[in-house]
Scaffold this motif. Sequence first.
Motif, PDB file in Angstrom:
ATOM      1  N   PRO A   1       0.821  -1.206   0.000  1.00 25.51           N
ATOM      2  CA  PRO A   1       0.000   0.000   0.000  1.00 25.51           C
ATOM      3  C   PRO A   1       0.858   1.262   0.000  1.00 25.51           C
ATOM      4  CG  PRO A   1      -0.787  -1.579   1.633  1.00 25.51           C
ATOM      5  CD  PRO A   1       0.521  -2.088   1.125  1.00 25.51           C
ATOM      6  N   ARG A   2       0.323   2.330  -0.545  1.00 23.71           N
ATOM      7  CA  ARG A   2       1.075   3.568  -0.662  1.00 23.71           C
ATOM      8  C   ARG A   2       1.517   4.107   0.685  1.00 23.71           C
ATOM      9  NH1 ARG A   2      -2.256   8.413  -3.174  1.00 23.71           N
ATOM     10  NH2 ARG A   2      -3.446   7.930  -1.298  1.00 23.71           N
ATOM     11  N   TRP A   3       0.658   3.924   1.726  1.00 22.30           N
ATOM     12  CA  TRP A   3       0.961   4.482   3.036  1.00 22.30           C
ATOM     13  C   TRP A   3       1.884   3.585   3.851  1.00 22.30           C
ATOM     14  CZ3 TRP A   3      -0.654   1.188   6.873  1.00 22.30           C
ATOM     15  CH2 TRP A   3      -1.626   0.251   6.507  1.00 22.30           C
ATOM     16  N   LEU A   4       2.080   2.296   3.441  1.00 19.50           N
ATOM     17  CA  LEU A   4       2.914   1.381   4.204  1.00 19.50           C
ATOM     18  C   LEU A   4       4.372   1.553   3.770  1.00 19.50           C
ATOM     19  CD1 LEU A   4       2.950  -0.758   6.361  1.00 19.50           C
ATOM     20  CD2 LEU A   4       2.580  -2.491   4.618  1.00 19.50           C
ATOM     21  N   LYS A   5       4.963   2.639   4.214  1.00 16.77           N
ATOM     22  CA  LYS A   5       6.350   2.928   3.899  1.00 16.77           C
ATOM     23  C   LYS A   5       7.245   2.292   4.942  1.00 16.77           C
ATOM     24  CE  LYS A   5       4.924   7.244   1.694  1.00 16.77           C
ATOM     25  NZ  LYS A   5       5.019   8.713   1.688  1.00 16.77           N
ATOM     26  N   LEU A   6       8.549   2.450   4.757  1.00 19.21           N
ATOM     27  CA  LEU A   6       9.507   1.794   5.645  1.00 19.21           C
ATOM     28  C   LEU A   6       9.314   2.184   7.114  1.00 19.21           C
ATOM     29  CD1 LEU A   6      11.939  -0.049   6.006  1.00 19.21           C
ATOM     30  CD2 LEU A   6      13.425   1.916   5.492  1.00 19.21           C
ATOM     31  N   PRO A   7       9.157   3.477   7.466  1.00 21.25           N
ATOM     32  CA  PRO A   7       8.945   3.803   8.885  1.00 21.25           C
ATOM     33  C   PRO A   7       7.695   3.140   9.467  1.00 21.25           C
ATOM     34  CG  PRO A   7       9.558   5.765   7.675  1.00 21.25           C
ATOM     35  CD  PRO A   7       9.288   4.704   6.656  1.00 21.25           C
ATOM     36  N   MET A   8       6.598   3.133   8.699  1.00 23.40           N
ATOM     37  CA  MET A   8       5.367   2.496   9.176  1.00 23.40           C
ATOM     38  C   MET A   8       5.584   0.999   9.380  1.00 23.40           C
ATOM     39  SD  MET A   8       2.131   2.790   9.948  1.00 23.40           S
ATOM     40  CE  MET A   8       0.478   2.097   9.787  1.00 23.40           C
ATOM     41  N   ALA A   9       6.280   0.360   8.451  1.00 21.66           N
ATOM     42  CA  ALA A   9       6.548  -1.071   8.590  1.00 21.66           C
ATOM     43  C   ALA A   9       7.413  -1.339   9.814  1.00 21.66           C
ATOM     44  CB  ALA A   9       7.224  -1.598   7.324  1.00 21.66           C
ATOM     45  N   CYS A  10       8.413  -0.489  10.039  1.00 23.87           N
ATOM     46  CA  CYS A  10       9.260  -0.649  11.224  1.00 23.87           C
ATOM     47  C   CYS A  10       8.443  -0.470  12.501  1.00 23.87           C
ATOM     48  CB  CYS A  10      10.406   0.350  11.190  1.00 23.87           C
ATOM     49  SG  CYS A  10      11.633   0.040   9.895  1.00 23.87           S
ATOM     50  N   GLY A  11       7.552   0.512  12.501  1.00 25.37           N
ATOM     51  CA  GLY A  11       6.714   0.729  13.674  1.00 25.37           C
ATOM     52  C   GLY A  11       5.826  -0.465  13.975  1.00 25.37           C
TER      53      GLY A  11
ATOM     54  N   VAL B   1       6.450  -3.593  13.168  1.00 28.32           N
ATOM     55  CA  VAL B   1       7.300  -4.687  13.653  1.00 28.32           C
ATOM     56  C   VAL B   1       7.648  -4.478  15.125  1.00 28.32           C
ATOM     57  CG1 VAL B   1       9.577  -5.760  13.430  1.00 28.32           C
ATOM     58  CG2 VAL B   1       8.227  -5.247  11.389  1.00 28.32           C
ATOM     59  N   ILE B   2       8.013  -3.241  15.480  1.00 20.20           N
ATOM     60  CA  ILE B   2       8.355  -2.938  16.876  1.00 20.20           C
ATOM     61  C   ILE B   2       7.155  -3.177  17.781  1.00 20.20           C
ATOM     62  CG2 ILE B   2       9.015  -1.091  18.465  1.00 20.20           C
ATOM     63  CD1 ILE B   2      10.639   0.126  16.147  1.00 20.20           C
ATOM     64  N   LEU B   3       5.999  -2.654  17.371  1.00 19.37           N
ATOM     65  CA  LEU B   3       4.802  -2.843  18.185  1.00 19.37           C
ATOM     66  C   LEU B   3       4.436  -4.315  18.288  1.00 19.37           C
ATOM     67  CD1 LEU B   3       2.441  -1.695  19.775  1.00 19.37           C
ATOM     68  CD2 LEU B   3       1.213  -1.374  17.614  1.00 19.37           C
ATOM     69  N   GLY B   4       4.577  -5.055  17.192  1.00 22.25           N
ATOM     70  CA  GLY B   4       4.280  -6.479  17.231  1.00 22.25           C
ATOM     71  C   GLY B   4       5.160  -7.222  18.213  1.00 22.25           C
TER      72      GLY B   4
ATOM     73  N   GLY C   1       8.350   3.466  17.625  1.00 22.36           N
ATOM     74  CA  GLY C   1       7.370   2.646  16.925  1.00 22.36           C
ATOM     75  C   GLY C   1       6.013   3.315  16.833  1.00 22.36           C
ATOM     76  N   PHE C   2       5.527   3.866  17.933  1.00 24.95           N
ATOM     77  CA  PHE C   2       4.228   4.530  17.909  1.00 24.95           C
ATOM     78  C   PHE C   2       4.272   5.801  17.053  1.00 24.95           C
ATOM     79  CE2 PHE C   2       3.096   2.194  21.938  1.00 24.95           C
ATOM     80  CZ  PHE C   2       2.015   1.541  21.394  1.00 24.95           C
TER      81      PHE C   2
END
Length: 281
Positions: free
Chosen positions: A15-25, A27-30, A264-265
């Motif tokens: 998705p357009r909004w799922l960029k690297l920072p969002m993906a990292c966040g 993963v951290i939250l998970g 992450g947040f």
Amino acid sequence: MRAAARSFATGPLRPRWLKLPMACGLVILGFWLLATFAAPLMAPYDPLDLAGRRLQPPSAAHWLGTDALGRDVWSRTLHGAVHSLPLALAVVATAVAIGAGLGALAGYMGGVFSGVIMRLADVTLSFPPMLLAMAVAASLGPGLGNAAIAMVIVWWPVYARLMRAQVLEVREREHVEAARAAGAGRVRVLTRHILPLCWTPVLISATMDLGQVILLAASLSFIGLGATPPTPEWGAMISDGASQFYSWWVALGPGLAILSIVLGFNFIGDGLHDYFDPRSE
């Protein structure tokens, strides 16, 4: 290589909004959510067990060493998520429920009620958040429950002002006027035609505030106004490590935990902003 990376970043598989920072966040939250629910399975030792020699440096047996009482720092760091993450979720959820509810009523009803709520919010916001939380927590006594009450008092005015501003803007739109003209009651207009359009900024703000609440809770525990010993809470662990100048590993685990979850947040909040903002690229 760069073209392929750009294609992956914006292609149909991502998705357009799922960029690297969002993906990292995410993963951290998970990871920390997993630690919250499965800390006893992930931790090699009991967080209260005197598992090794006191102030033992990191080793194969103790990945982050041991503290002044011989407790495994890595195990205590994992168990710290059991206290910190649910506390942050409870504080933010309560602050949103109180603040957004009062803000919505103030924005829709106006008049004296709006004036009273907003002046109360202004008085609360006039104090530095940390100072106000310290004063309330000190008056209530140490403990995570009292620290949670103090943080709710600090945060509810933020959501009250944000929701009131959103309601004031939405209530003047044509579809709201049409609903009133059709005979819809005030409660129905507010709940069905106004509030559904006001939650996006509140959701983004609440996501970012989760990290700030964890940081504030750790700060209160650091000065003795939050978790009480021997609770494995991150701020209390950093306080223990501060007294052990040469045993740097005692504070390393909880410090990195706080840093990672706050980042992450923030990453997730930025991703939500990109998702809901139609102008984002």
